[in-house]
Design a protein around this motif. Structure first.
Motif, PDB file in Angstrom:
ATOM      1  N   THR A   1      67.501 -56.770  20.557  1.00  8.69           N
ATOM      2  CA  THR A   1      68.944 -56.767  20.317  1.00  8.69           C
ATOM      3  C   THR A   1      69.530 -55.418  20.744  1.00  8.69           C
ATOM      4  OG1 THR A   1      68.542 -56.011  18.047  1.00  8.69           O
ATOM      5  CG2 THR A   1      68.798 -58.388  18.391  1.00  8.69           C
ATOM      6  N   GLY A   2      70.871 -55.277  20.544  1.00 11.86           N
ATOM      7  CA  GLY A   2      71.529 -54.032  20.899  1.00 11.86           C
ATOM      8  C   GLY A   2      71.875 -53.982  22.381  1.00 11.86           C
ATOM      9  N   THR A   3      72.305 -52.831  22.831  1.00 12.86           N
ATOM     10  CA  THR A   3      72.716 -52.657  24.220  1.00 12.86           C
ATOM     11  C   THR A   3      71.548 -52.210  25.086  1.00 12.86           C
ATOM     12  OG1 THR A   3      73.369 -50.368  23.780  1.00 12.86           O
ATOM     13  CG2 THR A   3      75.068 -52.063  23.524  1.00 12.86           C
TER      14      THR A   3
ATOM     15  N   HIS B   1      66.152 -63.481  28.503  1.00 12.44           N
ATOM     16  CA  HIS B   1      65.806 -64.251  27.299  1.00 12.44           C
ATOM     17  C   HIS B   1      65.576 -63.356  26.085  1.00 12.44           C
ATOM     18  CE1 HIS B   1      65.479 -68.195  29.311  1.00 12.44           C
ATOM     19  NE2 HIS B   1      65.043 -67.497  30.348  1.00 12.44           N
ATOM     20  N   ASN B   2      66.579 -62.532  25.821  1.00 11.67           N
ATOM     21  CA  ASN B   2      66.625 -61.733  24.607  1.00 11.67           C
ATOM     22  C   ASN B   2      68.014 -61.897  23.980  1.00 11.67           C
ATOM     23  OD1 ASN B   2      64.057 -60.037  24.151  1.00 11.67           O
ATOM     24  ND2 ASN B   2      64.395 -59.781  26.354  1.00 11.67           N
ATOM     25  N   PHE B   3      68.426 -60.955  23.164  1.00  6.69           N
ATOM     26  CA  PHE B   3      69.738 -61.029  22.516  1.00  6.69           C
ATOM     27  C   PHE B   3      70.516 -59.736  22.742  1.00  6.69           C
ATOM     28  CE2 PHE B   3      66.805 -63.785  20.245  1.00  6.69           C
ATOM     29  CZ  PHE B   3      67.510 -64.985  20.185  1.00  6.69           C
ATOM     30  N   LEU B   4      70.434 -59.215  23.966  1.00  4.62           N
ATOM     31  CA  LEU B   4      71.088 -57.959  24.308  1.00  4.62           C
ATOM     32  C   LEU B   4      72.597 -58.158  24.443  1.00  4.62           C
ATOM     33  CD1 LEU B   4      68.476 -56.789  26.963  1.00  4.62           C
ATOM     34  CD2 LEU B   4      68.653 -56.044  24.583  1.00  4.62           C
TER      35      LEU B   4
ATOM     36  N   ASN C   1      70.282 -64.878  30.357  1.00  2.00           N
ATOM     37  CA  ASN C   1      70.137 -65.433  29.013  1.00  2.00           C
ATOM     38  C   ASN C   1      70.074 -64.363  27.933  1.00  2.00           C
ATOM     39  OD1 ASN C   1      69.828 -68.492  29.514  1.00  2.00           O
ATOM     40  ND2 ASN C   1      68.383 -67.598  30.969  1.00  2.00           N
ATOM     41  N   ASN C   2      71.084 -63.511  27.957  1.00  2.00           N
ATOM     42  CA  ASN C   2      71.338 -62.561  26.888  1.00  2.00           C
ATOM     43  C   ASN C   2      72.769 -62.770  26.412  1.00  2.00           C
ATOM     44  OD1 ASN C   2      69.059 -60.477  26.385  1.00  2.00           O
ATOM     45  ND2 ASN C   2      69.061 -60.712  28.622  1.00  2.00           N
ATOM     46  N   ARG C   3      73.395 -61.741  25.870  1.00  2.00           N
ATOM     47  CA  ARG C   3      74.783 -61.831  25.417  1.00  2.00           C
ATOM     48  C   ARG C   3      75.600 -60.687  26.010  1.00  2.00           C
ATOM     49  NH1 ARG C   3      73.484 -63.233  19.002  1.00  2.00           N
ATOM     50  NH2 ARG C   3      72.458 -65.237  19.399  1.00  2.00           N
ATOM     51  N   LEU C   4      75.277 -60.348  27.255  1.00  2.00           N
ATOM     52  CA  LEU C   4      75.961 -59.256  27.936  1.00  2.00           C
ATOM     53  C   LEU C   4      77.380 -59.663  28.321  1.00  2.00           C
ATOM     54  CD1 LEU C   4      72.976 -58.170  30.217  1.00  2.00           C
ATOM     55  CD2 LEU C   4      73.716 -57.104  28.078  1.00  2.00           C
ATOM     56  N   SER C   5      78.271 -58.693  28.415  1.00  2.00           N
ATOM     57  CA  SER C   5      79.680 -58.982  28.696  1.00  2.00           C
ATOM     58  C   SER C   5      80.268 -57.918  29.610  1.00  2.00           C
ATOM     59  CB  SER C   5      80.468 -59.058  27.380  1.00  2.00           C
ATOM     60  OG  SER C   5      80.352 -57.823  26.669  1.00  2.00           O
TER      61      SER C   5
END
Length: 996
Positions: free
Chosen positions: A487-489, A508-511, A532-536
């Motif tokens: 997680t995290g940046t 495939h993480n939650f970055l 497949n992360n949460r980058l923006s």
């Protein structure tokens, strides 16, 4: 009785009196013989000198009449006879052939020409050298057969012709060499059976027959060589069992039969019958049964390789008595039971205080890693446990192994958190933890891995933030932390590691958060996967500096804004996936100009406007645009609504030149004429109005940093080289366009059959699928490329290193003749400096392409011809396997090199590209009388056993060329000779089997 006795004495007296008279007569005549004999020797030496074609060290300059020939460099004469006794020219970089007149040097006792580039056949006249005791032709390029006339050299004690291109069988005539002590025929193309009469050489202490094509069984007669110390037969096609008498030669200290087809069990008393054994290699065979416990009695054993067999049981505990053991390779067997206690033997191996390599991978070892691992030798450098059934935590005591350079634990059931003590292993270069059940954070102590080049932690349950300390790993080439719970940046210290060149995979993480601008530091990176992360946020424009990028995966995030124009600088992109994001605006037209692009996925975004129809957009099977409801136009197969047309203002800039014909020939450098693109420019197809000749015009993009310098370097290199297998440059143009800007271009001969890459990896459509390269076509192309490299490396005024040899840079003319050229993505002919003190380190333009780059380049090593040889080796494997070196199957430490090694020679037909044997017409099928192997049960696919033998030889060359160590790679001239020999053998056998 007395009469009889006196008669006998008289007979003897008369006999010796006659001998005495003859000797006196000979002495009287000898006053006139030396001058004639000496002149014979001098003329023979001069004939030898005249056959020398290359002499960079000027050795032959001393061979002149200003001094007596006995004082010529490399020549030694007898003190009284003044006849030549020794010819020693070892390691003098000489090239040439041996003349038949060498047979006139009848006083020769020793010939040493090893480590040169002599070629041609070994003359039969060598058989006239009746005094010859030592003949060493090691590491040259001699061809033909082993001279049968050597049988007359009955005083011969050393015969060494290793590393040449000899063919045929070992002549039976050589059975007369009863005094032979050293017989070295390794690394040739010899065939047939190993002669049983070798067992009669009672004085033989070294027998080397490795890396040939010997078949059949090992003769039991070799067991009579009771003084044998060196026994090397590896890398042949020998079958059957090892005859028991050989195991009784107690003097053997080097025993290698690896890479054959041998079977049976290793004798339980082998350590007792071979007490002097120091090196024992029997890997990659079909041996079964347990590892003999008696090996512990071979107290001097240092290297034991039994990998790649079918051995069962476990590692005998008493091997701990081998305190001098340095390497133990036992991977790829059936050792272990998948149960607790399988690894208890590790506690006993602690007594092996010299151990540096321990390989237990690809077995069935179960249970946990015992704490006794902490007691293993502190000399240990390589520790492999991959692909077993090991569970539990990593013991803290592993931190004691402070000299470890590689730790392989992948594909097990290990779990728990990683101990901080791993950070104590500061010499680690490769760490493989992937495909386990590890959890918790990455220890901050990983920042101590300043020597690390490969770090794989994928497919675990790691969590928390990516530690900033990983940014200290400034030699890292490969980092894979995908499929975890991070997680995290993304830390800018990690994304900015400029050393990364092979792959960076955080998918495939939650970055979360934006992609840091420091991504622009990845100027050498080939593969970037953040999917497949949460980058923006928007894609930073700094990505444009990542000129080596070939694979870009950003799908499954929340990126927004327009697809950045800066991506057009990344001419090497082959795959782009931007799907399932929030990108908006039009689809940039430059995407259709990326000629290397093979797959584009921009589906499920908010894109709008007209879909381009050029380049990749012309083939709907290569693009995905679903989920963008505001798109229109494009090719008809997309079935999109028609766009509302406007009258756009044309802003196309036409260039003027002294070479105005270029504009006309390419229709003003129109997109319809675009056929290729590289790091520094684009290539257009043109037709010259004067004679209708079709050409390829490379226009330099002078906005790109380094383009002007590359143009100058390219011109300097191309103007001085001419070779059938190099792309012909017709002209160059350097001018000013109508707007006062610099304009530079190169005009090349057009290759109508495109690149080798298009033939090896055709696109998924009818037009391209019809492209198939037959086996002989691939062999011809491989020989063509070898010739091109030999010319660049050895026959140019200044050696040239290509630095980017790969299929897309090999072009085929109408006759399917291969031409190494510069139409590829990062191709540039590098001119090696004559100044040996100048460091030839890589620059961006010379970096090469992922999969083909030699390992030393990735670690800042010097550019050399051996770097091209590495690329050629990978190219060979790719050509005959049909898989790119970056294919998805090659991951987690498995490379195309390792993949090939694991299958040779027994399973070679399981890895070859079957399309090279696929024929539509029965008349094209070879009329072979040999055994036919059917691939994929297709009656149109036929492979003779002779083709199989050729394939094995090709793969062996590919493996030799692509070895990790440059010093172990095959020299260019040897590559040419080897490949020619393979082709000649194939064509001769084909002709032999064709009906009259």
């Amino acid at each position: 009785m007395m009469h009889s006795s006196l008669s006998h004495e008289w007979v003897l007296l008369i006999f010796f009196h006659g001998i005495l008279l003859m000797c006196m007569s000979s002495c009287l005549k000898s006053a006139t013989v030396p001058a004639i004999a000496n002149e014979t020797d001098r003329l023979a030496l001069l004939d030898f000198k005249n056959r020398i074609t290359q002499d960079p060290l000027q050795i032959m300059s001393s061979w002149n009449d200003s001094i007596h020939f006995c004082n010529w460099l490399g020549v030694t004469c007898g003190p009284s006879s003044k006849r030549v006794m020794v010819l020693n020219l070892t390691t003098k970089k000489l090239s040439g052939s041996i003349p038949p007149s060498i047979g006139n040097l009848t006083y020769l006792t020793r010939i040493d020409l090893r480590n040169n580039s002599f070629y041609g056949e070994i003359p039969q006249e060598v058989g006239r050298l009746l005094r010859l005791q030592y003949l060493n032709l090691w590491s040259n390029s001699f061809g033909g057969k082993v001279p049968a006339n050597l049988s007359y050299c009955t005083q011969l004690r050393v015969l060494a012709v290793t590393y040449n291109n000899l063919i045929g069988q070992i002549p039976n005539h050589l059975s007369t060499l009863s005094k032979l002590e050293f017989l070295g025929l390794d690394v040739n193309n010899l065939i047939g059976h190993i002669p049983a009469w070798i067992g009669n050489f009672s004085s033989l202490y070294a027998l080397g027959l490795s890396r040939n094509n010997f078949q059949g069984s090992i003769p039991s007669e070799l067991g009579r060589l009771t003084g044998l110390k060196y026994f090397q037969l590896y890398g042949n096609y020998l079958s059957g069992t090892i005859p028991p008498p050989i195991y009784n030669i107690s003097s053997i200290y080097y025993f290698s039969v690896a890479q054959n087809r041998l079977h049976g069990s290793l004798p339980p008393d082998i350590g007792l019958t071979l007490p002097n054994l120091q090196i024992f290699y029997c890997g990659l065979n079909n041996f079964t049964g347990p590892i003999p416990a008696s090996l512990s009695n071979a107290s001097q054993l240092q290297d034991l390789s039994i990998s790649g067999n079918g051995l069962i049981g476990t590692i005998p505990h008493n091997l701990a008595r081998l305190q001098g053991l340095v390497t133990l390779y036992s991977g790829g067997n059936r050792l272990g039971y998948g149960k607790d206690g399988d690894l208890n033997f590790l506690s006993f191996l602690a007594n092996c205080t010299s151990l540096k390599t321990l390989d237990l991978s690809y077995n069935y070892f179960g249970g946990v890693l015992p704490n006794s691992i902490a007691n293993l030798s502190t000399q240990l450098q390589y520790l492999y446990f991959a692909v077993n059934m090991i569970r539990g935590d990593i013991p803290i005591g592993i931190g004691n192994l402070v000299n470890l350079e590689l730790l392989g634990l992948s594909d097990n059931y290990l779990g728990g958190t990683l101990p901080d003590v791993l950070g104590k292993l500061q010499k680690l270069k490769e760490l493989y933890l992937n495909d386990n059940k590890f959890s918790g954070p990455i220890p901050s102590s990983f920042g101590n891995f300043t020597a690390m080049i490969m770090l794989s932690m994928a497919k675990n349950r790691f969590e928390g933030n990516i530690p900033l300390s990983l940014g200290n790993c400034q030699n890292l080439l490969y980092l894979n932390i995908s499929s975890n719970n991070f997680t995290g940046t993304i830390p800018k210290q990690v994304i900015g590691l400029s050393s990364l060149s092979i792959s960076l995979d955080m998918s495939h993480n939650f970055l979360i958060g934006a992609l840091p601008f420091e991504v622009g530091n990845l100027i050498h990176l080939s593969w970037l996967d953040l999917s497949n992360n949460r980058l923006s946020g928007e894609i930073p424009t700094t990505l444009e500096t990542c000129l080596s990028l070939e694979h870009l995966y950003l799908e499954g995030n929340s990126f927004q804004g327009a697809i950045p124009q800066s991506l057009k600088m990344l001419r090497g992109l082959e795959q782009i996936d931007l799907s399932q994001n929030n990108f908006s605006g039009n689809i940039p037209k430059f995407l259709g100009k990326l000629v290397s692009l093979r797959h584009l996925n921009i589906s499920y975004n908010d894109l709008e406007g007209e879909v381009p129809s050029e380049g990749i957009f012309a083939n709907t099977s290569e693009i995905s645009i679903f989920g963008n409801n505001k798109l229109c136009g494009g090719v008809q197969e997309l079935h999109l609504p028609t766009c509302t047309r406007k009258n756009p203002h044309s802003s196309k800039k036409f260039l003027a030149c002294t070479q105005n014909k270029l504009l006309k020939s390419t229709n003003g450098f129109s997109e319809n004429h675009l056929i290729g693109s590289g790091s520094f420019g684009s290539v257009y197809k043109g037709v010259l109005s004067k004679n209708g000749a079709i050409v390829a015009v490379k226009v330099l993009n002078l906005q790109q940093k380094g383009a002007s310098k590359s143009f100058i370097n390219e011109c300097n290199a191309l103007r001085s080289i001419r070779h059938r297998n190099l792309l012909k440059v017709i002209s160059a143009c350097s001018s000013i366009d109508r707007e006062g800007n610099d304009f530079k271009s190169l005009i090349f001969e057009f290759m109508c059959n495109g690149s080798l890459d298009q033939w090896l990896h055709p696109k998924n459509d009818v037009q391209h699928q019809s492209k198939r390269l037959r086996f002989i076509q691939r062999l011809n192309i491989a020989v063509d490329v070898a010739y091109a490299l030999e010319y660049l490396h050895h026959h140019c005024e200044t050696p040239i290193v290509h630095c980017d040899l790969k299929p897309s840079n090999i072009l085929l003319d109408e006759d399917m003749v291969a031409h190494v050229g510069d139409f590829g993505l990062a191709n540039f002919l590098f001119e090696a400096s004559n100044n040996p003190s100048k460091s030839q380190t890589l620059s961006i333009g010379l970096k090469g392409s992922i999969g083909y780059i030699p390992p030393e380049y990735g670690m800042g090593g010097q550019v050399s011809t051996l770097g091209d040889i590495y690329s050629y080796g990978i190219l060979l494997l790719e050509m005959f396997i049909g898989k790119r070196p970056i294919d998805e199957m090659f991951k987690d430490g498995l490379s195309i090199h390792k993949f090939t090694t694991m299958t040779l020679p027994e399973h070679v037909m399981n890895i070859v590209d079957p399309s090279m044997f696929f024929v539509e017409d029965e008349e094209d099928i070879y009329d072979d009388i040999e055994e036919i192997t059917i691939i994929e049960e297709d009656p149109r696919v036929n492979v003779s056993s002779r083709i199989k033998e050729c394939l094995i030889s090709v793969f062996q060359i590919g493996l030799s060329c692509s070895k990790a160590s440059p010093d172990e790679r095959m020299p260019t001239n040897v590559v040419v000779n080897e490949m020619n020999a393979i082709r000649d053998t194939f064509l001769k056998s084909k002709k032999k089997n064709e009906p009259e």
